[in-house]
Design a protein around this motif. Structure first.
Motif, PDB file in Angstrom:
ATOM      1  N   ARG A 143       0.814  -1.220   0.000  1.00  0.00           N
ATOM      2  CA  ARG A 143       0.000   0.000   0.000  1.00  0.00           C
ATOM      3  C   ARG A 143       0.844   1.265   0.000  1.00  0.00           C
ATOM      4  O   ARG A 143       0.296   2.382   0.004  1.00  0.00           O
ATOM      5  N   GLY A 144       2.158   1.100   0.027  1.00  0.00           N
ATOM      6  CA  GLY A 144       3.041   2.253   0.033  1.00  0.00           C
ATOM      7  C   GLY A 144       3.149   2.944   1.370  1.00  0.00           C
ATOM      8  O   GLY A 144       3.667   4.066   1.462  1.00  0.00           O
ATOM      9  N   ASP A 145       2.701   2.294   2.442  1.00  0.00           N
ATOM     10  CA  ASP A 145       2.757   2.876   3.789  1.00  0.00           C
ATOM     11  C   ASP A 145       4.089   2.486   4.429  1.00  0.00           C
ATOM     12  O   ASP A 145       4.159   1.579   5.248  1.00  0.00           O
ATOM     13  N   TRP A 146       5.138   3.196   4.046  1.00  0.00           N
ATOM     14  CA  TRP A 146       6.483   2.821   4.474  1.00  0.00           C
ATOM     15  C   TRP A 146       6.718   3.048   5.958  1.00  0.00           C
ATOM     16  O   TRP A 146       7.472   2.307   6.584  1.00  0.00           O
ATOM     17  N   SER A 147       6.106   4.059   6.525  1.00  0.00           N
ATOM     18  CA  SER A 147       6.295   4.336   7.949  1.00  0.00           C
ATOM     19  C   SER A 147       5.784   3.166   8.790  1.00  0.00           C
ATOM     20  O   SER A 147       6.479   2.672   9.676  1.00  0.00           O
ATOM     21  N   ARG A 148       4.567   2.731   8.495  1.00  0.00           N
ATOM     22  CA  ARG A 148       4.005   1.591   9.234  1.00  0.00           C
ATOM     23  C   ARG A 148       4.783   0.317   8.925  1.00  0.00           C
ATOM     24  O   ARG A 148       5.056  -0.484   9.817  1.00  0.00           O
ATOM     25  N   ALA A 149       5.150   0.145   7.667  1.00  0.00           N
ATOM     26  CA  ALA A 149       5.876  -1.065   7.277  1.00  0.00           C
ATOM     27  C   ALA A 149       7.188  -1.182   8.043  1.00  0.00           C
ATOM     28  O   ALA A 149       7.525  -2.261   8.545  1.00  0.00           O
ATOM     29  N   GLU A 150       7.918  -0.089   8.147  1.00  0.00           N
ATOM     30  CA  GLU A 150       9.215  -0.166   8.831  1.00  0.00           C
ATOM     31  C   GLU A 150       9.047  -0.502  10.309  1.00  0.00           C
ATOM     32  O   GLU A 150       9.813  -1.293  10.867  1.00  0.00           O
ATOM     33  N   ASP A 151       8.045   0.074  10.958  1.00  0.00           N
ATOM     34  CA  ASP A 151       7.800  -0.252  12.367  1.00  0.00           C
ATOM     35  C   ASP A 151       7.514  -1.746  12.533  1.00  0.00           C
ATOM     36  O   ASP A 151       8.038  -2.397  13.445  1.00  0.00           O
ATOM     37  N   LEU A 152       6.685  -2.283  11.646  1.00  0.00           N
ATOM     38  CA  LEU A 152       6.345  -3.701  11.713  1.00  0.00           C
ATOM     39  C   LEU A 152       7.565  -4.576  11.425  1.00  0.00           C
ATOM     40  O   LEU A 152       7.783  -5.602  12.081  1.00  0.00           O
ATOM     41  N   LEU A 153       8.364  -4.169  10.458  1.00  0.00           N
ATOM     42  CA  LEU A 153       9.559  -4.939  10.099  1.00  0.00           C
ATOM     43  C   LEU A 153      10.561  -4.972  11.250  1.00  0.00           C
ATOM     44  O   LEU A 153      11.168  -6.013  11.529  1.00  0.00           O
ATOM     45  N   VAL A 195      14.795  -0.827   2.499  1.00  0.00           N
ATOM     46  CA  VAL A 195      14.628   0.422   3.253  1.00  0.00           C
ATOM     47  C   VAL A 195      15.987   1.074   3.488  1.00  0.00           C
ATOM     48  O   VAL A 195      16.170   2.283   3.263  1.00  0.00           O
ATOM     49  N   SER A 196      16.969   0.282   3.933  1.00  0.00           N
ATOM     50  CA  SER A 196      18.309   0.823   4.209  1.00  0.00           C
ATOM     51  C   SER A 196      18.961   1.330   2.936  1.00  0.00           C
ATOM     52  O   SER A 196      19.612   2.379   2.923  1.00  0.00           O
ATOM     53  N   GLN A 197      18.794   0.596   1.849  1.00  0.00           N
ATOM     54  CA  GLN A 197      19.371   0.997   0.567  1.00  0.00           C
ATOM     55  C   GLN A 197      18.758   2.305   0.091  1.00  0.00           C
ATOM     56  O   GLN A 197      19.454   3.200  -0.396  1.00  0.00           O
ATOM     57  N   SER A 198      17.447   2.449   0.244  1.00  0.00           N
ATOM     58  CA  SER A 198      16.759   3.668  -0.194  1.00  0.00           C
ATOM     59  C   SER A 198      17.215   4.884   0.600  1.00  0.00           C
ATOM     60  O   SER A 198      17.192   6.013   0.100  1.00  0.00           O
ATOM     61  N   ARG A 199      17.626   4.663   1.842  1.00  0.00           N
ATOM     62  CA  ARG A 199      18.088   5.757   2.685  1.00  0.00           C
ATOM     63  C   ARG A 199      19.573   6.060   2.497  1.00  0.00           C
ATOM     64  O   ARG A 199      20.120   6.948   3.145  1.00  0.00           O
ATOM     65  N   GLY A 200      20.237   5.286   1.655  1.00  0.00           N
ATOM     66  CA  GLY A 200      21.661   5.490   1.439  1.00  0.00           C
ATOM     67  C   GLY A 200      22.497   5.062   2.629  1.00  0.00           C
ATOM     68  O   GLY A 200      23.515   5.683   2.945  1.00  0.00           O
ATOM     69  N   ASP A 201      22.073   3.994   3.304  1.00  0.00           N
ATOM     70  CA  ASP A 201      22.784   3.473   4.474  1.00  0.00           C
ATOM     71  C   ASP A 201      23.440   2.147   4.097  1.00  0.00           C
ATOM     72  O   ASP A 201      22.863   1.071   4.297  1.00  0.00           O
ATOM     73  N   PRO A 202      24.661   2.169   3.544  1.00  0.00           N
ATOM     74  CA  PRO A 202      25.283   0.930   3.070  1.00  0.00           C
ATOM     75  C   PRO A 202      25.598  -0.065   4.174  1.00  0.00           C
ATOM     76  O   PRO A 202      25.524  -1.274   3.957  1.00  0.00           O
ATOM     77  N   LEU A 203      25.946   0.413   5.380  1.00  0.00           N
ATOM     78  CA  LEU A 203      26.279  -0.513   6.462  1.00  0.00           C
ATOM     79  C   LEU A 203      25.069  -1.353   6.852  1.00  0.00           C
ATOM     80  O   LEU A 203      25.176  -2.572   7.024  1.00  0.00           O
ATOM     81  N   ALA A 204      23.903  -0.708   6.994  1.00  0.00           N
ATOM     82  CA  ALA A 204      22.691  -1.451   7.335  1.00  0.00           C
ATOM     83  C   ALA A 204      22.270  -2.356   6.194  1.00  0.00           C
ATOM     84  O   ALA A 204      21.828  -3.489   6.417  1.00  0.00           O
ATOM     85  N   THR A 205      22.425  -1.866   4.959  1.00  0.00           N
ATOM     86  CA  THR A 205      22.076  -2.694   3.805  1.00  0.00           C
ATOM     87  C   THR A 205      22.914  -3.958   3.782  1.00  0.00           C
ATOM     88  O   THR A 205      22.389  -5.062   3.601  1.00  0.00           O
ATOM     89  N   VAL A 206      24.221  -3.804   3.966  1.00  0.00           N
ATOM     90  CA  VAL A 206      25.125  -4.966   3.975  1.00  0.00           C
ATOM     91  C   VAL A 206      24.762  -5.918   5.105  1.00  0.00           C
ATOM     92  O   VAL A 206      24.736  -7.139   4.921  1.00  0.00           O
TER      93      VAL A 206
END
Length: 286
Positions: A143-153, A195-206
Motif C-alpha cells: 500500500r506504500g505505507d512505508w512508515s508503518r511497514a518499517e515499524d512492523l519490520l 529500506v536501508s538501501q533507499s536511505r543510502g545506508d550501506p552498512l545497514a544494507t550490507v
C-alpha cells in the motif's frame, strides 16, 4: 535478527495465590514456556514425549490433531491405537501449564472428537506474532505505507531470534513450521535491506543482506546485491572476495554465476544494473 538466540534468564516464582493466566511460548532460537513470566523448568515436563506433544500442538497453530496422528508422530516405534500413553502425555501437558488447576481442563489444550488442539487465544506464541507482523508489513509495503511497514519490520526482526525449534532439527513434523518462519524472515530482511538501501545506508544494507545469506546461502539476488553495494562504495577487494564465495555457492547447486561487474561500471552515486531495489515478494507460506 541474530542467529544465536539469547537464553531466557532464570527467574524465581513468587506465587501469592494469583490466578496463573499467562502462558508465553518461545520457539524461535530456543524452546521455552513461561508461566506468568517465569520459565517452566525442564524437569517439570516429566517426559520428553509430553514436551514434544506440546511442541507438536504449537506447530499446528491451533488446528486440531487427531489422537492417532499425534501418537504416530510421537511414538513411531509403537504403531497402533494411541492407548494410555497419549492420555498420560496430554494430562502432563495440562498439569505443566496449569499446575494448580485454576482453569478448566481445556483452557489451554482442548480435546474433543478424538482430536486435540492448542487454544491459541489463551497462549502467546512468538512465531504466531512474528508471522502476523511479517504479513502486516507486506500489506503495508503493497500500500506504500512505508512508515508503518518499517515499524512492523523492526518488530518482526526483533522477534526472529533464530530458527524455529532449533533443538529439533531432525524432527519431520517441525519442518513445515520452520520453513514457513524462515521464508517470512527472508522476506522481512529483504524489505529491511531495501529500506536501508533507499536511505543510502550501506552498512545497514550490507548487514541485512549478510543475514539473508546466513539463512539461505544460495540466495543469488542477495549475493549480487551485496557485491554491488561493496563495489559501488569502491570496496573492490571485498567485492571480489564475495564474488568468489558466490561462485562456489552457485557451483554447489549447478547454477551459472554472473560475472563480477567491471570496476568502471560502479562507484558512489553511479547507477549499476545489478544494484537495484530488492523485489518485494510475498514470502512463501506467509
Amino acid at each position: 535478527m541474530s542467529i544465536d538466540a539469547p537464553r531466557v534468564p532464570p527467574q524465581r516464582a513468587a506465587n501469592h495465590g494469583e490466578v496463573a493466566n499467562t502462558i508465553r511460548v518461545i520457539t524461535l532460537g530456543q524452546f521455552a514456556v513461561l508461566r506468568d513470566g517465569v520459565e517452566i523448568p525442564h524437569p517439570d515436563w516429566q517426559s520428553r514425549k509430553a514436551r514434544n506433544l506440546f511442541k507438536l500442538l504449537v506447530c499446528r497453530h491451533g488446528r486440531s490433531v487427531p489422537r492417532e496422528v499425534a501418537a504416530d508422530l510421537l511414538w513411531p516405534e509403537q504403531p497402533g491405537p494411541p492407548g494410555n500413553r497419549f492420555s498420560v502425555a496430554l494430562s502432563t501437558v495440562r498439569k505443566v501449564l496449569d499446575p494448580s488447576h485454576r482453569h478448566p481442563a481445556d483452557h489451554f489444550v482442548c480435546a474433543e472428537d478424538g482430536a486435540v488442539r492448542l487454544r491459541c487465544e489463551n497462549v502467546e506464541i512468538d512465531i504466531a506474532s512474528f508471522l502476523r507482523l511479517s504479513r502486516d508489513a507486506t500489506v503495508a509495503v503493497s500500500r506504500g505505507d512505508w512508515s508503518r511497514a518499517e515499524d512492523l519490520l523492526r518488530s518482526a526482526e526483533q522477534l526472529y531470534a533464530g530458527e524455529f525449534l532449533e533443538e529439533d532439527q531432525y524432527v519431520d513434523w517441525a519442518v513445515p513450521c520452520r520453513e514457513e518462519a524462515r521464508s517470512a524472515a527472508l522476506g522481512v530482511l529483504r524489505m529491511l535491506a531495501h529500506v536501508s538501501q533507499s536511505r543510502g545506508d550501506p552498512l545497514a544494507t550490507v548487514a541485512h543482506l549478510q543475514r539473508i545469506l546466513e539463512l539461505d546461502p544460495y540466495d543469488e539476488a542477495a549475493w549480487l546485491d551485496l557485491i554491488a553495494v561493496e563495489s559501488a562504495h569502491r570496496h573492490h577487494g571485498e567485492a571480489r572476495r564475495l564474488h568468489t564465495v558466490y561462485n562456489l555457492r552457485m557451483l554447489e547447486i549447478g547454477v551459472a554465476a554472473a560475472p563480477l561487474p567491471p570496476v568502471s561500471m560502479v562507484g558512489p552515486g553511479v547507477s549499476n544494473e545489478s544494484f537495484k531495489p530488492l523485489p518485494f515478494r510475498d514470502p512463501k507460506g506467509v
